[in-house]
Scaffold this motif. Structure first.
Motif, PDB file in Angstrom:
ATOM      1  N   LEU A 102       0.827  -1.212   0.000  1.00 27.93           N
ATOM      2  CA  LEU A 102       0.000   0.000   0.000  1.00 27.93           C
ATOM      3  C   LEU A 102       0.859   1.259   0.000  1.00 27.93           C
ATOM      4  N   VAL A 193      -3.361   4.620   6.499  1.00 28.35           N
ATOM      5  CA  VAL A 193      -4.280   3.720   5.808  1.00 28.35           C
ATOM      6  C   VAL A 193      -5.582   3.650   6.611  1.00 28.35           C
ATOM      7  N   PRO A 275      -4.722   5.377   1.262  1.00 28.14           N
ATOM      8  CA  PRO A 275      -5.299   4.086   0.886  1.00 28.14           C
ATOM      9  C   PRO A 275      -6.481   3.698   1.781  1.00 28.14           C
ATOM     10  N   ASP A 296      -8.462   0.442  -2.282  1.00 29.48           N
ATOM     11  CA  ASP A 296      -7.082   0.027  -2.537  1.00 29.48           C
ATOM     12  C   ASP A 296      -6.799  -1.412  -2.123  1.00 29.48           C
ATOM     13  N   THR A 330      -4.665  -4.746  -3.321  1.00 28.24           N
ATOM     14  CA  THR A 330      -3.873  -5.447  -2.312  1.00 28.24           C
ATOM     15  C   THR A 330      -4.805  -6.336  -1.497  1.00 28.24           C
TER      16      THR A 330
END
Ligand SMILES: Cc1cc2nc3c(=O)[nH]c(=O)nc-3n(C[C@H](O)[C@H](O)[C@H](O)COP(=O)(O)O)c2cc1C
Ligand SMILES: O=C(O)C(=O)c1ccccc1
Length: 407
Positions: A102, A193, A275, A296, A330
Motif C-alpha cells: 500500500l 491507511v 489508501p 485500494d 492489495t
C-alpha cells in the motif's frame, strides 16, 4: 541490463533486511545465561496460558466467538488443510522478508489487526501494543473502539519511532459529521491507511459473553475516541461525566449503521486521501465491487469467527478473492493466524500480508508491550525459518505451488 546500467534513481538504497530468525538464538543464549522466555513460543498456547492467568470476563471476550464456534474452528481447519511441500538445495542463505505494501516498504508482511477495548487485557492497553509494533517497525491498526484516544496512541508510537506506520480502523458511524471528525483527526494524527470494517454492523450472538453478561463497551470501555470527539459530544444533552449511561447509549446507537450500502463508499473516498482497505470481505463478487468502488485493498477475514457462525473459513475464501482482484488490489488476510506456517500459507495463497489478532491480545494481557513484542518476534522468526527451510528467501516467491491440499 547490468548494475552499472541501472539509472541512479532506481538505485535507492534499501535498508539491510532485518534478520527476524536471530530471535531463535537470542532465546537459546538467554538460556545459557539462565533465563527462559516468559511466554510460550508456540503462539497457539497463549490462549490456554491467558485462561489460567487473566480474568474469565476479559479472556472469554477475546477467545470467544459467534455461536458454538464453528467459524472460529473453520479458520484453523482451512489453514490446516493446506500443507507446505518444502524444496531442497536452493541456496537460502540470504533472506529478505520485506514487502512493498500500500505504498510503503515494511520489514515483514505482518501488521497488528484492529482489536478494540484492549484495556480489558492490560492497563497499558493500545499504547503498549502500538509501541510494540513501532519498535518492530510493523504497522499497528488502531480500532475505533479503543480504550485510548487515537492521538495518544499516535504519540506513543512516535515516541518509539517517529513517523511509524499506523492504520486507523473505522467502525463507520451513523452520523456524517462524526465520521468526518474521526477521519480528520486520524489523518491529522498520521494514520496513513483507513481500514473500514464491513462485517460488524451488529454484534453477533456470542454465548460466552452472553452467559457472563459481559460486554466491555456497555461498561464504557472502548469509547475513548468518541468521548473525546467534539462532533459526538455536541449531540449529548449532558456532559459524559454527568450522565455516563446516556453517553454510552448514544455511543452504542452511533457506533454502527447496518443501513450502509456500497453506494456509501464514495463518501469515504471523498473524505480520506490515503489508501482505503475494506475488512471482512469473503465473496469474490464483493471484492470486485470494492475494486470498482476505487478501494485500494481488502482484508479477507471472518472477524476471527466472531460474527457469522457457520461462515466459510477465511483461508478457504482467500483463493477466490485473489483470483477475482489480486491484480487490481492489495489482498490482506486474517482469521486464524497462529504461527509462521500460517503466514507462509496465506502468502502462498495470494495474500500480500497478514494481520495478527488474538495472539497479540494475549501477549499484551500476559506481559504488556514486551508480551506483544515477544509474539511478533516469535511469529516472524518462525515464518523466516519456515520460508528458508522450505526453499524460499522472499515472500514474493511464494505461490500456491508451494502448497498441497490434504485429500
Ligand atoms: C477481542 C477482539 C476485539 C476485536 N475488535 C475489533 C475491532 O475493533 N475492529 C475490527 O475491525 N476487528 C476487530 N476484531 C477482529 C480482528 O481484527 C481480527 O479480524 C480477528 O481477531 C482475526 O481472527 P484471529 O484473532 O482469530 O486470528 C477483534 C477481535 C478480537 C479477538
Ligand atoms: O469484539 C469484536 O469483535 C469487535 O469487533 C468489537 C466491537 C465493538 C467494540 C469492541 C470490539
Amino acid at each position: 541490463m547490468t548494475a552499472s546500467d541501472t539509472p541512479a534513481s532506481a538505485r535507492v538504497p534499501q535498508p539491510a533486511p532485518k534478520d527476524w530468525s536471530a530471535f531463535q538464538y537470542e532465546i537459546y543464549l538467554n538460556g545459557v545465561a539462565g533465563t527462559v522466555p516468559r511466554l510460550p513460543t508456540d503462539l497457539s498456547r497463549l490462549e490456554q496460558v491467558a485462561e489460567q492467568r487473566l480474568g474469565p470476563g476479559p479472556v472469554g471476550y477475546v477467545a470467544g466467538a459467534a455461536g458454538d464456534g464453528k467459524s472460529a474452528r473453520a479458520n484453523r481447519a482451512a489453514l490446516d488443510r493446506w500443507r507446505i511441500v518444502p524444496r531442497m538445495l536452493r541456496d537460502v542463505q540470504r533472506r529478505d522478508l520485506s514487502v512493498e505494501l500500500l505504498g510503503t516498504r515494511l520489514p515483514a508482511p505482518v501488521a497488528l489487526a484492529p482489536v478494540g477495548v484492549l484495556s480489558i487485557m492490560h492497563p497499558d492497553a493500545e499504547p503498549a501494543a502500538a509501541r510494540a509494533a513501532a519498535a518492530q517497525d510493523l504497522p499497528f491498526t488502531l480500532s475505533t473502539a479503543s480504550s485510548t484516544t487515537l492521538e495518544q496512541v499516535a504519540e506513543a508510537m512516535d515516541a518509539v519511532r517517529p513517523g511509524s506506520e499506523r492504520w486507523f480502523q473505522l467502525y463507520w458511524p451513523r452520523d456524517r459529521e462524526v465520521t468526518i471528525s474521526l477521519l480528520t483527526r486520524a489523518a491529522r494524527a498520521g494514520y496513513r491507511v483507513l481500514v473500514v470494517t464491513l462485517d460488524t454492523w451488529l454484534l453477533a450472538w456470542r454465548p460466552r459473553d452472553l452467559d457472563q453478561a459481559y460486554l466491555p463497551f456497555l461498561r464504557g470501555v472502548g469509547t475513548a475516541n468518541y468521548f473525546s470527539d467534539p462532533a459526538f459530544l455536541a449531540g449529548l444533552a449532558k456532559p459524559v461525566h454527568e450522565d455516563l449511561n446516556a453517553a454510552v447509549l448514544h455511543f452504542a446507537q452511533m457506533f454502527a449503521d447496518p443501513s450502509k450500502t456500497w453506494a456509501d463508499l464514495e463518501f469515504l473516498r471523498e473524505h480520506w486521501d490515503g489508501p482505503i482497505v475494506l475488512k471482512g470481505v469473503l465473496h469474490p463478487d464483493d471484492a470486485r465491487r470494492a475494486a470498482d468502488a476505487g478501494m485500494d485493498g481488502v482484508v479477507v477475514s471472518n472477524h476471527g469467527g466472531r460474527q457469522v457462525n457457520g461462515a466459510i473459513g477465511a483461508a478457504d475464501a482467500l483463493p477466490g478473492v485473489v483470483r477475482a482482484v489480486g491484480e487490481r488490489m492489495t489482498v490482506l488476510f486474517d482469521s486464524g493466524v497462529r504461527g509462521g506456517d500460517d503466514v507462509f500459507k496465506a502468502l502462498a495463497l495470494g495474500a500480500r500480508a497478514v494481520l495478527l489478532g488474538r495472539p497479540y491480545a494475549y501477549g499484551l494481557g500476559l506481559d504488556g508491550q514486551a508480551g506483544v513484542e515477544h509474539v511478533l518476534r516469535c511469529l516472524l522468526a518462525e515464518f523466516e525459518l519456515t520460508l528458508a527451510l522450505s526453499g524460499y528467501t522472499e515472500p514474493g516467491q511464494l505461490t500456491p505451488g508451494a502448497l498441497t491440499r490434504e485429500p
